[in-house]
Motif scaffolding. Structure first.
Motif: not given
Length: 323
Positions: A228-242
């Motif tokens: 998940x990106x916001x203003x040029x940064x990744x704010x959250x990343x993980x497995x889709x189900x999680x």
């Protein structure tokens, strides 16, 4: 653990803002501003966010269509920036791009045969009858008739043109395909057909995808992991189900609350974000989401949160002081 196919480390891409008669640089649009992640072979990484968050720019940097302002990209353990000449040309064969608009991305003056074979010609892979066979083979893979090859893009519907664009990307048998919102310009009835085609081709050709989109339902269908990106940064990343089951970042929660639900009564409480997205020329200090965040506190303006592990049992990372 498997070695990543593609690794990004602190990737930055800024665009200069010029004004005046002399076109002096007065600022920088921070489209991508320090992004790091790994993509494993055979994986689909979805990249989501609002318009203007930098996801399409990131996709173009990963595919080599734009050069990073700084940071490092590694493909199969080799530095992308260190490649030159024949090595860079060979690398481009393994990294292909599917464009968002199937109309403007196809040259109206070229036949479908020449559009698809353009990569073959540039790489010097095939000529004559072999070139023809490869074009017909990939057209068959994407569900198009062989006589399509002698026609022009304007003779096809939007969904068919996107299939031609997919064929152009896959004729070189790449290892990584970056798809920049490949179904957003299509009718809803056609979107599922193209998505199913991409899933089938991934399995059959053993592809790795970076799937850029703003439609969370589409991303959840095709992705193994989501960033998940916001203003040029990744704010959250993980497995889709999680990520869909237990989002941690307030921005991710807001996006998911706006997602349509197939079953009535299961919709979570809608989270309405206040204010507008700040300008990427002058992002807020500290946490970039703090000006719209419902749980922002004083520390959010002083210190930017780093991307840290959110769960000990899953590869789930979030950039929030209070997540």
């Amino acid at each position: 653990m498997r070695e990543p196919l593609l690794s990004a480390r602190n990737v930055v891409r800024h665009f200069p803002v010029r004004r005046g008669l002399l076109q002096r640089v007065v600022g920088q649009v921070r489209a991508v501003d320090g992004v790091s992640f790994d993509i494993l072979p055979g994986e689909t990484l979805g990249v989501v966010g609002e318009s203007g968050c930098g996801k399409s720019t990131l996709g173009r940097v990963l595919a080599g269509l734009l050069r990073a302002s700084s940071g490092e990209l590694w493909f199969e353990g080799k530095s992308v920036d260190a490649q030159t000449g024949a090595e860079l040309k060979r690398l481009r064969r393994d990294m292909q791009f599917i464009f968002q608009d199937p109309t403007s991305s196809l040259d109206p003056r070229m036949t479908v045969r020449d559009i698809i074979a353009e990569g073959l010609d540039a790489q010097g892979i095939a000529t004559g009858r072999t070139r023809e066979k490869l074009v017909h083979h990939i057209l068959d893979k994407v569900g198009m008739q062989q006589d399509t090859a002698q026609r022009y893009p304007h003779e096809f519907s939007g969904g068919q043109r996107q299939r031609i664009g997919i064929a152009r990307a896959l004729v070189l048998r790449p290892k990584l395909v970056v798809a920049d919102e490949p179904v957003s310009a299509l009718d809803v009835s056609v979107q599922s057909q193209v998505l199913n085609l991409l899933v089938e081709l991934k399995r059959e050709l053993r592809l790795t995808y970076v799937f850029v989109a703003h439609n969370l339902a589409v991303v959840s269908y095709i992705s193994d992991r989501i960033a998940v990106m916001y203003l040029g940064r990744i704010v959250e990343i993980g497995e889709a189900a999680t990520l869909y089951r237990s989002p941690r970042h307030p921005y991710t929660k807001a996006l998911l609350s706006a997602m349509p639900q197939p079953l009535p009564g299961n919709r979570p409480e809608r989270i309405v974000l206040r204010g507008d997205v700040p300008s990427p020329i002058d992002p807020p200090s500290g946490c970039r989401f703090r000006t719209r965040c419902p749980i922002a506190r004083e520390i959010c303006a002083k210190r930017e949160p780093s991307l840290e592990r959110a769960s000990e049992t899953a590869e789930h990372f979030v950039a929030c002081h209070f997540a």
